[in-house]
Write a protein that holds these residues in place. Structure first.
Motif, PDB file in Angstrom:
ATOM      1  N   GLU A  16       0.863  -1.070  -0.147  1.00 46.04           N
ATOM      2  CA  GLU A  16      -0.032   0.025  -0.028  1.00 46.04           C
ATOM      3  C   GLU A  16       0.695   1.185   0.163  1.00 46.04           C
ATOM      4  OE1 GLU A  16       0.149  -2.193   2.264  1.00 46.04           O
ATOM      5  OE2 GLU A  16      -1.940  -3.013   2.506  1.00 46.04           O
ATOM      6  N   LEU A  17       2.127   1.184   0.564  1.00 43.77           N
ATOM      7  CA  LEU A  17       2.838   2.319   0.727  1.00 43.77           C
ATOM      8  C   LEU A  17       4.112   2.431  -0.291  1.00 43.77           C
ATOM      9  CD1 LEU A  17       2.850   2.631   4.619  1.00 43.77           C
ATOM     10  CD2 LEU A  17       1.767   3.946   3.236  1.00 43.77           C
ATOM     11  N   SER A  18       4.107   1.339  -1.027  1.00 48.57           N
ATOM     12  CA  SER A  18       5.224   1.390  -2.095  1.00 48.57           C
ATOM     13  C   SER A  18       4.998   2.258  -3.140  1.00 48.57           C
ATOM     14  CB  SER A  18       5.650  -0.047  -2.424  1.00 48.57           C
ATOM     15  OG  SER A  18       4.534  -0.446  -3.158  1.00 48.57           O
ATOM     16  N   GLY A  19       5.974   2.547  -3.966  1.00 56.10           N
ATOM     17  CA  GLY A  19       5.942   3.650  -5.113  1.00 56.10           C
ATOM     18  C   GLY A  19       6.526   4.704  -4.443  1.00 56.10           C
ATOM     19  N   ALA A  20       6.360   5.986  -5.476  1.00 56.96           N
ATOM     20  CA  ALA A  20       6.849   7.248  -5.055  1.00 56.96           C
ATOM     21  C   ALA A  20       6.067   8.406  -5.837  1.00 56.96           C
ATOM     22  CB  ALA A  20       8.186   7.392  -5.431  1.00 56.96           C
ATOM     23  N   TRP A  21       6.063   9.441  -5.369  1.00 59.01           N
ATOM     24  CA  TRP A  21       5.582  10.763  -6.204  1.00 59.01           C
ATOM     25  C   TRP A  21       6.752  11.449  -6.680  1.00 59.01           C
ATOM     26  CZ3 TRP A  21       3.688  10.858  -0.496  1.00 59.01           C
ATOM     27  CH2 TRP A  21       2.437  10.491  -0.413  1.00 59.01           C
ATOM     28  N   ASP A  22       6.417  11.790  -7.724  1.00 63.24           N
ATOM     29  CA  ASP A  22       7.465  13.038  -8.565  1.00 63.24           C
ATOM     30  C   ASP A  22       7.104  14.053  -8.062  1.00 63.24           C
ATOM     31  OD1 ASP A  22       9.446  13.870  -9.802  1.00 63.24           O
ATOM     32  OD2 ASP A  22       9.049  12.766 -11.581  1.00 63.24           O
ATOM     33  N   LEU A  23       7.785  14.763  -7.127  1.00 59.44           N
ATOM     34  CA  LEU A  23       7.384  16.185  -6.834  1.00 59.44           C
ATOM     35  C   LEU A  23       8.230  17.354  -7.610  1.00 59.44           C
ATOM     36  CD1 LEU A  23       7.925  15.820  -2.921  1.00 59.44           C
ATOM     37  CD2 LEU A  23       5.904  15.523  -4.204  1.00 59.44           C
ATOM     38  N   GLY A  24       8.608  17.085  -8.934  1.00 60.59           N
ATOM     39  CA  GLY A  24       9.354  17.974  -9.680  1.00 60.59           C
ATOM     40  C   GLY A  24      10.899  18.061  -9.099  1.00 60.59           C
ATOM     41  N   PHE A  25      10.880  18.654  -7.777  1.00 58.21           N
ATOM     42  CA  PHE A  25      12.588  18.802  -7.575  1.00 58.21           C
ATOM     43  C   PHE A  25      12.884  17.631  -6.818  1.00 58.21           C
ATOM     44  CE2 PHE A  25      11.346  18.850  -3.093  1.00 58.21           C
ATOM     45  CZ  PHE A  25       9.906  19.418  -3.006  1.00 58.21           C
ATOM     46  N   MET A  26      12.200  16.715  -6.803  1.00 57.12           N
ATOM     47  CA  MET A  26      12.550  15.385  -6.047  1.00 57.12           C
ATOM     48  C   MET A  26      11.647  14.194  -6.250  1.00 57.12           C
ATOM     49  SD  MET A  26      12.689  15.317  -1.980  1.00 57.12           S
ATOM     50  CE  MET A  26      13.114  13.616  -1.820  1.00 57.12           C
ATOM     51  N   PHE A  27      12.003  13.148  -5.972  1.00 54.80           N
ATOM     52  CA  PHE A  27      11.482  11.894  -6.169  1.00 54.80           C
ATOM     53  C   PHE A  27      11.240  11.604  -4.715  1.00 54.80           C
ATOM     54  CE2 PHE A  27      11.200   7.260  -7.520  1.00 54.80           C
ATOM     55  CZ  PHE A  27      10.461   7.578  -8.707  1.00 54.80           C
ATOM     56  N   MET A  28       9.872  11.445  -4.332  1.00 53.95           N
ATOM     57  CA  MET A  28       9.452  11.319  -2.883  1.00 53.95           C
ATOM     58  C   MET A  28       8.693   9.938  -2.686  1.00 53.95           C
ATOM     59  SD  MET A  28       9.078  12.643   0.123  1.00 53.95           S
ATOM     60  CE  MET A  28       8.231  12.433   1.744  1.00 53.95           C
ATOM     61  N   PRO A  29       9.447   8.886  -2.056  1.00 60.09           N
ATOM     62  CA  PRO A  29       8.796   7.541  -1.914  1.00 60.09           C
ATOM     63  C   PRO A  29       7.538   7.882  -0.848  1.00 60.09           C
ATOM     64  CG  PRO A  29      11.397   7.663  -1.526  1.00 60.09           C
ATOM     65  CD  PRO A  29      10.681   8.943  -1.426  1.00 60.09           C
ATOM     66  N   VAL A  30       6.522   7.335  -1.160  1.00 54.03           N
ATOM     67  CA  VAL A  30       5.347   7.296  -0.425  1.00 54.03           C
ATOM     68  C   VAL A  30       5.687   7.032   1.116  1.00 54.03           C
ATOM     69  CG1 VAL A  30       3.100   6.494  -0.118  1.00 54.03           C
ATOM     70  CG2 VAL A  30       3.993   6.830  -2.454  1.00 54.03           C
ATOM     71  N   TYR A  31       6.503   5.868   1.218  1.00 54.05           N
ATOM     72  CA  TYR A  31       6.726   5.355   2.650  1.00 54.05           C
ATOM     73  C   TYR A  31       7.297   6.480   3.630  1.00 54.05           C
ATOM     74  CZ  TYR A  31       7.633   2.085   6.468  1.00 54.05           C
ATOM     75  OH  TYR A  31       7.759   2.000   7.801  1.00 54.05           O
ATOM     76  N   ARG A  32       8.187   7.087   2.927  1.00 52.34           N
ATOM     77  CA  ARG A  32       8.830   8.096   3.738  1.00 52.34           C
ATOM     78  C   ARG A  32       7.774   9.247   4.208  1.00 52.34           C
ATOM     79  NH1 ARG A  32      14.903   7.766   4.104  1.00 52.34           N
ATOM     80  NH2 ARG A  32      15.155   5.694   2.943  1.00 52.34           N
ATOM     81  N   GLY A  33       7.024   9.558   3.379  1.00 56.96           N
ATOM     82  CA  GLY A  33       5.734  10.506   3.537  1.00 56.96           C
ATOM     83  C   GLY A  33       4.934  10.055   4.832  1.00 56.96           C
ATOM     84  N   TRP A  34       4.856   8.627   4.531  1.00 54.23           N
ATOM     85  CA  TRP A  34       3.875   8.037   5.623  1.00 54.23           C
ATOM     86  C   TRP A  34       4.715   8.127   7.150  1.00 54.23           C
ATOM     87  CZ3 TRP A  34       0.167   5.958   8.673  1.00 54.23           C
ATOM     88  CH2 TRP A  34       0.560   4.863   9.403  1.00 54.23           C
ATOM     89  N   VAL A  35       5.876   7.900   6.913  1.00 55.38           N
ATOM     90  CA  VAL A  35       6.824   7.998   8.417  1.00 55.38           C
ATOM     91  C   VAL A  35       6.558   9.507   8.981  1.00 55.38           C
ATOM     92  CG1 VAL A  35       9.128   8.199   9.219  1.00 55.38           C
ATOM     93  CG2 VAL A  35       8.546   6.452   7.523  1.00 55.38           C
ATOM     94  N   VAL A  36       6.656  10.475   8.228  1.00 53.23           N
ATOM     95  CA  VAL A  36       6.506  11.814   8.813  1.00 53.23           C
ATOM     96  C   VAL A  36       5.132  11.826   9.425  1.00 53.23           C
ATOM     97  CG1 VAL A  36       6.467  14.280   8.321  1.00 53.23           C
ATOM     98  CG2 VAL A  36       8.283  12.682   7.030  1.00 53.23           C
ATOM     99  N   ILE A  37       4.185  11.619   8.471  1.00 52.82           N
ATOM    100  CA  ILE A  37       2.848  11.652   8.892  1.00 52.82           C
ATOM    101  C   ILE A  37       2.640  11.034  10.261  1.00 52.82           C
ATOM    102  CG2 ILE A  37       0.336  11.207   8.437  1.00 52.82           C
ATOM    103  CD1 ILE A  37       1.027  11.486   5.642  1.00 52.82           C
ATOM    104  N   ALA A  38       2.867   9.639  10.634  1.00 56.14           N
ATOM    105  CA  ALA A  38       2.861   8.780  11.591  1.00 56.14           C
ATOM    106  C   ALA A  38       3.633   9.266  12.690  1.00 56.14           C
ATOM    107  CB  ALA A  38       3.121   7.178  11.307  1.00 56.14           C
ATOM    108  N   ALA A  39       4.739   9.805  12.351  1.00 56.63           N
ATOM    109  CA  ALA A  39       5.726  10.547  13.662  1.00 56.63           C
ATOM    110  C   ALA A  39       5.025  11.521  14.154  1.00 56.63           C
ATOM    111  CB  ALA A  39       6.902  10.698  12.991  1.00 56.63           C
ATOM    112  N   LEU A  40       4.543  12.684  13.443  1.00 57.06           N
ATOM    113  CA  LEU A  40       3.578  13.720  13.767  1.00 57.06           C
ATOM    114  C   LEU A  40       2.563  13.483  14.517  1.00 57.06           C
ATOM    115  CD1 LEU A  40       3.940  16.384  10.867  1.00 57.06           C
ATOM    116  CD2 LEU A  40       4.813  16.618  12.958  1.00 57.06           C
ATOM    117  N   ALA A  41       1.860  12.468  14.254  1.00 59.29           N
ATOM    118  CA  ALA A  41       0.579  12.021  14.821  1.00 59.29           C
ATOM    119  C   ALA A  41       0.713  11.680  16.211  1.00 59.29           C
ATOM    120  CB  ALA A  41      -0.364  10.933  13.928  1.00 59.29           C
ATOM    121  N   LEU A  42       1.944  10.833  16.204  1.00 56.38           N
ATOM    122  CA  LEU A  42       2.304   9.781  17.420  1.00 56.38           C
ATOM    123  C   LEU A  42       2.821  11.157  18.366  1.00 56.38           C
ATOM    124  CD1 LEU A  42       2.354   7.028  17.659  1.00 56.38           C
ATOM    125  CD2 LEU A  42       4.949   7.010  17.624  1.00 56.38           C
TER     126      LEU A  42
END
Lengths: 408, 294
Positions: free
Chosen positions: B134-160
C-alpha cells in the motif's frame, strides 16, 4: 599438544638435571605457533569476517594436521578502532603471539601493519581492502591475501564502464578504505574514457540514512552510482537507492559486497547487481568441499570471502613454518613471510597461486551477478558467474604500486 | 531554477524534506526518552536497543507468523513494551532513589546485552523487510522523487508526537503523571497507584521506541546495531531540547534533522559532528537546553 620424541628426550635429560618443569614449559612455548585473529566481532563487518574468520582459521589448523608443532588460535575484537586494534596487536606480540591475522577495516590494518614490522612478527591480512597495504605501506612482514580495492575496482568498474556506465558519482565511507576504493575505481573509469562527476563522503560508522547522498547522486546526472563502502552501509544505500527510484536513471555499482550483504538486501531488491569476489562457496568442487567441512561450525552458513582468505593464508603460513622450522619462523616474521613468498600456494578456497614481492597474493577475481528470486535454488544460491579476470591481470601490476620493497 | 549558495534550489528543497523525514525519527525517539526521563528520572540508554527490538519484532512477526506490517505496527510495540515492563519491574525500579548515573549505567549495560544477544542470534548484516504494498511507489514532486513510505513516516511520527503531547499535557492521566514526579507520596495519598503508573509509563516510552523501529524496518537494514548509531544523536537532541521537555524533544528532533540534512549537502564529512557542535553551543549558552527549565 603433540608429543615429540625430541621433547621426550629433552624432558628426560632435564629430569636428570632436576629442572623438569621450567625446561618443559620453555620447550612447549618454543614449539607453539600462536595466531591471533584480530577482527570485527561486534560491528558492521562481523558477518563478513568476525567469528567466521576464527572458524576458518581453526579449520586451516585442523586441515594442516600435526607436523611436529602446536598451533594455538586466539581471537579479539578490534571494534573497527585503529587504537583498540593497535593496542591488542602490541599486547599480543609482547605475549609471544607470532601472527596477527584477518584484520578487516583498513584503518586498523594499516596500524597493525606498522607494529608487525616494528616487532618483526607476521601480519596476514584477509579482511582489509586498501591496496595501500601492498603500495606505499607495504612491509616485508605482511601478506595481503584475499582482495583489495584495485581488484574490486578493476573487475566491477571495468565491467560497468563496458556496458555504457561512463559517468560516475561516488558515495564513499570517509576513511582509508572508502578513499582507496573511490580512487582506484575512479582511475579505471577515467582510463576507459569515463568521467567522475562527484562524490559525497559520509562519516563512518555514524551514518544510517543515505537519502541525502542519494539525492545528490541523482542531481549529478551521472549514470552510475558507485558505492565505495561495505557491510551494513552498502545494504542501507542500496535499499535507499531502490526506494528513491535511482535505478531508473543510474546503474548501481556496489564495489565491495559479500554474500551476507546480498542476503540482507534480499534477492528481490538485489537482483541484477554486479559485484566482485575472490571466493564464492559454490564456485567449484574444492570450494564446495571446504564449505561442507566448515558449514556446521559456521552457524550453518557457507563462508564469506574474507574468512575463506583466512583459511588459505593460515594454511600456507603453516606450510612455510613446517618447511623452515618453528624456531626460525618464530625468530623472524620477515623470514617467515619471505618463505611464504618463495613457495607456491595451493588451497581449497583459492586453488593454486603465488605471493608477490610486495606481499600481494595472486589469484583470479570473479565478477558475479546477483540472481533473481526465481533463479535461486537454495537459500545460499545467490550468484551467477558473469566474468573471470585471470590471476595475472586481477591485481595492480607490481611496478605501479610504489611499494618501497619493490624499488630497492 | 536558481542556485542557492551554489546548490541548485531543487536539490536544496529535496534535502530540506529529507531532513524533516530523518527529523521525524529523531523526534519520535527523543520523545520516548523525554517521557521516561521527565517522569521517571531515568536516562534510558537502552532506548536504541528497544528501537532495534521493535524492528526485529516486526521482522519475526512476518517471517515466523506471517503477520504483516499493519498488525506489526500494533503488536510489535506491545511485545517490546512488555519486555520493557519486565526490565523495569526487575531492575530499573530499584534505582529511582539513586543518582541518575546508576540508571544510565544499568540501561547502558542492558542495551549492550540485548544487542549482543541479537547479534549472536541473527548476525550483523541484517535482514530484509519489504515496504508494504500500500505504501510502495513514489511521488514525483518535480524537485525530487518522494517515496510514499517516507511521507507516511513523517505523518505517523507527527501524529504520534501530537498524541503523546496531548496525553501528558492535557489529560487527567497526564496530570497524575506530572503530579507524581513532583510529589509521589502526595499523589499516592489520593489513592493513585504510583508505582504501577510509573511502570506503565516506562512501558509507554519503550513502545514509542519500538514503533520507531517498526517504521524504520522497511527502509533500513534490520540489524542489531541499527539503534546504537541513532541513540547517540537522539541523546544530543534531548539535551539540546532540554531534558524531560516533551515539546522541546519534538521540535528539536525535527529541527536537527533539517540541520543535519543541510550539512550533508554543504559538508558531508561533518554531518555526524554538527549536532554535537550545536549541543556544545547550546549547553554553554543555556545549560538547561532550549526548552528546559533550569
Amino acid at each position: 599438544m603433540v608429543l615429540q620424541r625430541r621433547d621426550l628426550l629433552g624432558t628426560a635429560a632435564a629430569a636428570a638435571a632436576g629442572t623438569v618443569l621450567p625446561r618443559r614449559r620453555a620447550r612447549a612455548q618454543a614449539q607453539t605457533i600462536r595466531i591471533g585473529v584480530l577482527t570485527d566481532m561486534s560491528g558492521p563487518y562481523r558477518d563478513n569476517a568476525g567469528p567466521g574468520s576464527v572458524v576458518l582459521t581453526q579449520q586451516a589448523v585442523q586441515d594442516f594436521g600435526s607436523r611436529g608443532f602446536n598451533v594455538e588460535v586466539l581471537q579479539a575484537d578490534h571494534q573497527n578502532k585503529p587504537d583498540v586494534g593497535a593496542s591488542i596487536t602490541r599486547q599480543w606480540f609482547d605475549q609471544g603471539v607470532d601472527v596477527v591475522a584477518d584484520i578487516p577495516t583498513s584503518s586498523v590494518a594499516l596500524a597493525a601493519n606498522q607494529i608487525a614490522r616494528e616487532k618483526n612478527k607476521v601480519h596476514l591480512n584477509s579482511g582489509a581492502a586498501t591496496s595501500d597495504l601492498t603500495g606505499p605501506a607495504c612491509s616485508p612482514n605482511m601478506v595481503h591475501w584475499t582482495y583489495d580495492t584495485y581488484m574490486l575496482a578493476k573487475s566491477t568498474g571495468a565491467a560497468i564502464v563496458k556496458t555504457g556506465g561512463d559517468s560516475w558519482f561516488f558515495i564513499t565511507a570517509d576513511y582509508a578504505f572508502g578513499h582507496a576504493l573511490e580512487r582506484d575505481t575512479g582511475n579505471f573509469v577515467k582510463a576507459q574514457g569515463g568521467k567522475v562527476l562527484g562524490s559525497a563522503r559520509y562519516p563512518f560508522p555514524a551514518t544510517t540514512d543515505f537519502s541525502a547522498f542519494l539525492l545528490q547522486a541523482r542531481a549529478s546526472r551521472a549514470n552510475v552510482l558507485g558505492l565505495a563502502n561495505a557491510g551494513t552501509d552498502t545494504v542501507n544505500a542500496i535499499l535507499g537507492a531502490r526506494e528513491f527510484g535511482l535505478q531508473r536513471s543510474m546503474k548501481i555499482a556496489a564495489l565491495l559486497m559479500g554474500i551476507y550483504d546480498v542476503k540482507a538486501v534480499g534477492l528481490e531488491s538485489g537482483q541484477g547487481l554486479l559485484l566482485t569476489e575472490a571466493f564464492y562457496w559454490d564456485l567449484n568442487d574444492r570450494t564446495r568441499a571446504l564449505t561442507q567441512r566448515v558449514k556446521a561450525k559456521n552457524q550453518d552458513r557457507p563462508p564469506a570471502m574474507e574468512p575463506a582468505g583466512c583459511y588459505g593464508m593460515v594454511l600456507h603460513y603453516l606450510k612455510a613454518v613446517a618447511d623452515m622450522g618453528v624456531a626460525a619462523a618464530k625468530a623472524s616474521g620477515a623470514d617467515a613471510v619471505a618463505r611464504m613468498k618463495a613457495m607456491p600456494t595451493d588451497d581449497d578456497a583459492f586453488g593454486a597461486g603465488t605471493i608477490r614481492a610486495d606481499g600481494r597474493k595472486i589469484h583470479p577475481s570473479y565478477l558475479f551477478e546477483v540472481k533473481a528470486p526465481g533463479e535461486s535454488r537454495n537459500p545460499w544460491d545467490l550468484y551467477k558467474l558473469a566474468a573471470t579476470t585471470p590471476a595475472e591481470e586481477a591485481f595492480r601490476p607490481l611496478a605501479e604500486g610504489n611499494c618501497p620493497l619493490v624499488r630497492s | 531554477m536558481d542556485d542557492i549558495f551554489g546548490i541548485p534550489a531543487p536539490l536544496l528543497f529535496g534535502q530540506l524534506l529529507l531532513g524533516l523525514i530523518n527529523g521525524a525519527f529523531y523526534a519520535m525517539l527523543s520523545l520516548g526518552l523525554a517521557v521516561i526521563f521527565g517522569l521517571l528520572n531515568i536516562v534510558n540508554m537502552a532506548h536504541g536497543a528497544q528501537f532495534m527490538m521493535g524492528a526485529f519484532a516486526a521482522w519475526m512477526l512476518l517471517a515466523w507468523l506471517g503477520i504483516g506490517y499493519w498488525w506489526a505496527l500494533l503488536i510489535a510495540p506491545i511485545i517490546v513494551a512488555i519486555t520493557g515492563i519486565i526490565l523495569e519491574k526487575l531492575f530499573i525500579s530499584r534505582l529511582y532513589k539513586l543518582d541518575h548515573l546508576y540508571g544510565l549505567l544499568l540501561t547502558f549495560g542492558l542495551a549492550l546485552i540485548i544487542e549482543g544477544v541479537f547479534r549472536n542470534e541473527f548476525g550483523s548484516s541484517g535482514l530484509p523487510y519489504r515496504i508494504p504494498t500500500e505504501l510502495s511507489g513514489a511521488w514525483d514532486l518535480g524537485f525530487m522523487f518522494m517515496p510514499v513510505y517516507r511521507g507516511w513516516v513523517v505523518i505517523a511520527a507527527l501524529a504520534l508526537c501530537l498524541a503523546t503531547w496531548v496525553i501528558i499535557e492535557k489529560t487527567r492521566l497526564g496530570a497524575y503523571l506530572r503530579a507524581a514526579t513532583e510529589n509521589a507520596a502526595l499523589v499516592q495519598a489520593f489513592g493513585v497507584n504510583v508505582p504501577r503508573m510509573v511502570t506503565l509509563t516506562y512501558g509507554f516510552g519503550v513502545a514509542l521506541a519500538a514503533i520507531g523501529g517498526v517504521l524504520a524496518a522497511p527502509i533500513y537494514s534490520v540489524n542489531p546495531q541499527m539503534g546504537s548509531n541513532l541513540i547517540i544523536v537522539v541523546f544530543a537532541v534531548v539535551v539540546i531540547g532540554g531534558m524531560g521537555s516533551i515539546l522541546g524533544a519534538i521540535l528539536t528532533g525535527f529541527a536537527l534533522g533539517v540541520v543535519e540534512g543541510l550539512t550533508k549537502v554543504f559538508w558531508p564529512e561533518a554531518s555526524a559532528t554538527v549536532i554535537f557542535v550545536i549541543m556544545a553551543i547550546v549547553l554553554l549558552a543555556r545549560p538547561a537546553g532550549l526548552f528546559g527549565r533550569a
